[in-house]
Enzyme design. Structure first.
Site, PDB file in Angstrom:
ATOM      1  N   ARG A 106       0.933  -1.156  -0.076  1.00  0.00           N
ATOM      2  CA  ARG A 106       0.216  -0.124  -0.042  1.00  0.00           C
ATOM      3  C   ARG A 106       0.831   1.241   0.044  1.00  0.00           C
ATOM      4  NH1 ARG A 106      -4.435   0.956   4.432  1.00  0.00           N
ATOM      5  NH2 ARG A 106      -2.670   1.940   5.698  1.00  0.00           N
ATOM      6  N   THR A 110      -0.630   7.511  -1.152  1.00  0.00           N
ATOM      7  CA  THR A 110      -1.939   7.622  -1.753  1.00  0.00           C
ATOM      8  C   THR A 110      -2.827   6.511  -1.096  1.00  0.00           C
ATOM      9  OG1 THR A 110      -1.353   5.777  -3.299  1.00  0.00           O
ATOM     10  CG2 THR A 110      -1.017   7.828  -4.299  1.00  0.00           C
ATOM     11  N   ASP A 202       1.399  -2.374  11.834  1.00  0.00           N
ATOM     12  CA  ASP A 202       2.113  -3.093  10.425  1.00  0.00           C
ATOM     13  C   ASP A 202       2.492  -4.373  10.755  1.00  0.00           C
ATOM     14  OD1 ASP A 202       3.479  -3.736   8.293  1.00  0.00           O
ATOM     15  OD2 ASP A 202       3.598  -1.598   7.601  1.00  0.00           O
ATOM     16  N   ASP A 205       5.868  -5.591   8.945  1.00  0.00           N
ATOM     17  CA  ASP A 205       6.835  -5.240   9.873  1.00  0.00           C
ATOM     18  C   ASP A 205       7.037  -6.206  11.207  1.00  0.00           C
ATOM     19  OD1 ASP A 205       8.035  -3.611   7.856  1.00  0.00           O
ATOM     20  OD2 ASP A 205       6.869  -1.733   8.924  1.00  0.00           O
TER      21      ASP A 205
HETATM   22  C1  PRP Z   1      -0.677  -4.089   4.603  1.00  0.00           C
HETATM   23  C2  PRP Z   1      -1.578  -5.239   4.559  1.00  0.00           C
HETATM   24  C3  PRP Z   1      -2.443  -5.511   3.538  1.00  0.00           C
HETATM   25  C4  PRP Z   1      -2.640  -3.893   3.026  1.00  0.00           C
HETATM   26  C5  PRP Z   1      -4.005  -3.462   3.769  1.00  0.00           C
HETATM   27  O1  PRP Z   1       0.244  -4.361   3.530  1.00  0.00           O
HETATM   28  O2  PRP Z   1      -0.601  -6.484   4.882  1.00  0.00           O
HETATM   29  O3  PRP Z   1      -1.761  -6.131   2.170  1.00  0.00           O
HETATM   30  O4  PRP Z   1      -1.791  -3.104   3.822  1.00  0.00           O
HETATM   31  O5  PRP Z   1      -4.328  -2.271   3.523  1.00  0.00           O
HETATM   32  P1  PRP Z   1      -5.652  -1.850   2.529  1.00  0.00           P
HETATM   33  O6  PRP Z   1      -6.745  -2.778   2.966  1.00  0.00           O
HETATM   34  O7  PRP Z   1      -5.793  -0.381   2.807  1.00  0.00           O
HETATM   35  O8  PRP Z   1      -5.295  -2.138   1.088  1.00  0.00           O
HETATM   36  P2  PRP Z   1       1.446  -3.380   3.476  1.00  0.00           P
HETATM   37  O9  PRP Z   1       1.225  -2.281   2.506  1.00  0.00           O
HETATM   38  O10 PRP Z   1       1.984  -3.056   4.806  1.00  0.00           O
HETATM   39  O11 PRP Z   1       2.716  -4.317   2.717  1.00  0.00           O
HETATM   40  P3  PRP Z   1       3.457  -5.787   3.525  1.00  0.00           P
HETATM   41  O12 PRP Z   1       2.618  -6.920   3.485  1.00  0.00           O
HETATM   42  O13 PRP Z   1       4.635  -5.641   2.460  1.00  0.00           O
HETATM   43  O14 PRP Z   1       4.194  -5.003   4.956  1.00  0.00           O
END
Ligand code: PRP
Length: 211
Positions: A106, A110, A202, A205
């Protein structure tokens, strides 16, 4: 929010205890992974509920009786990276499940999902596709993943997450009412940064120790 029939929040004492471990910011990586593994197993057990069986005859040491094998092909699709943390729970129950990967993060500005990797096995049109990701926040990543998998022919999809925000559940149910959403916790809301409140931070992480 009034969740539709295709939404399940699993209540279980072990989940309540382990969610607390996951939410606690003082939990270290090792204990985070252990709690995640236990909750994922309960989620996987429920997500595999009511899949079809095929019967056959099996001989016990005493006599012949009716035995069963799973009659459904299972494909697990973790949304990278954090979704990887839920894969083992499903393959524990279904060792021959095939695993595809959708790389997606994500964008911090944005808040929209950005795709960076796709590897999905053939034959998902004849499989039960379990999309796994610990967090369902805005629902952008989940909807993007489901939309892509449907474009590849997936017909039966279940989305499994640890924690869902009402906004994310609504987004998935509005766009894909046929997709079952299974979670261990429906949290309160998203904050101004689109993080789930109270949430656990997160997930990626915390699973991979990159904080
Ligand atoms: C997080 C989570 C989802 C997403 C959820 O991933 O694991 O994939 O964000 O958010 P959304 O419903 O608003 O789309 P992240 O971007 O932290 O990536 P990662 O899994 O690589 O840590």
């Amino acid at each position: 929010m009034n969740p539709a029939a295709n939404f399940t929040e699993i209540k279980h004492p072990v989940i309540a205890r382990d969610l607390t471990i996951l939410r606690n910011k003082k939990t270290d990586t090792a204990n985070f992974r252990l709690a995640l593994s236990r909750i994922s197993t309960i989620l996987a057990y429920h997500a595999l509920n009511n899949i079809s069986l095929e019967s056959f005859e099996v001989e016990t040491p005493i006599q012949t009786t009716t035995g069963y094998k799973l009659g459904t092909n299972i494909v697990v699709i973790p949304i990278l990276r954090a979704g990887l943390g839920l894969v083992d729970a499903i393959t524990t129950f279904v060792p021959d499940a095939r695993v595809g990967h959708l790389g997606m993060y994500r964008d911090e500005v944005t808040k929209k999902p950005v795709d960076y990797y796709v590897n999905v096995p053939d034959g998902i049109e004849n499989a039960l596709v379990l999309v796994v990701d610990p967090m369902l926040a805005t629902g952008g990543s989940a909807c993007d993943a489901i939309s892509f998998l449907k474009s590849k022919g997936a017909r039966e999809i279940r989305f499994i997450c640890l924690i869902a925000a009402p906004e994310g559940v609504e987004a998935v149910q509005k766009q894909f009412p046929e997709v079952a959403v299974i979670t261990a916790a429906l949290d309160e809301r998203l904050n101004e940064n689109k993080f789930i409140v109270p949430g656990l931070g997160d997930a990626g992480d915390r699973i991979f120790g990159t904080t």
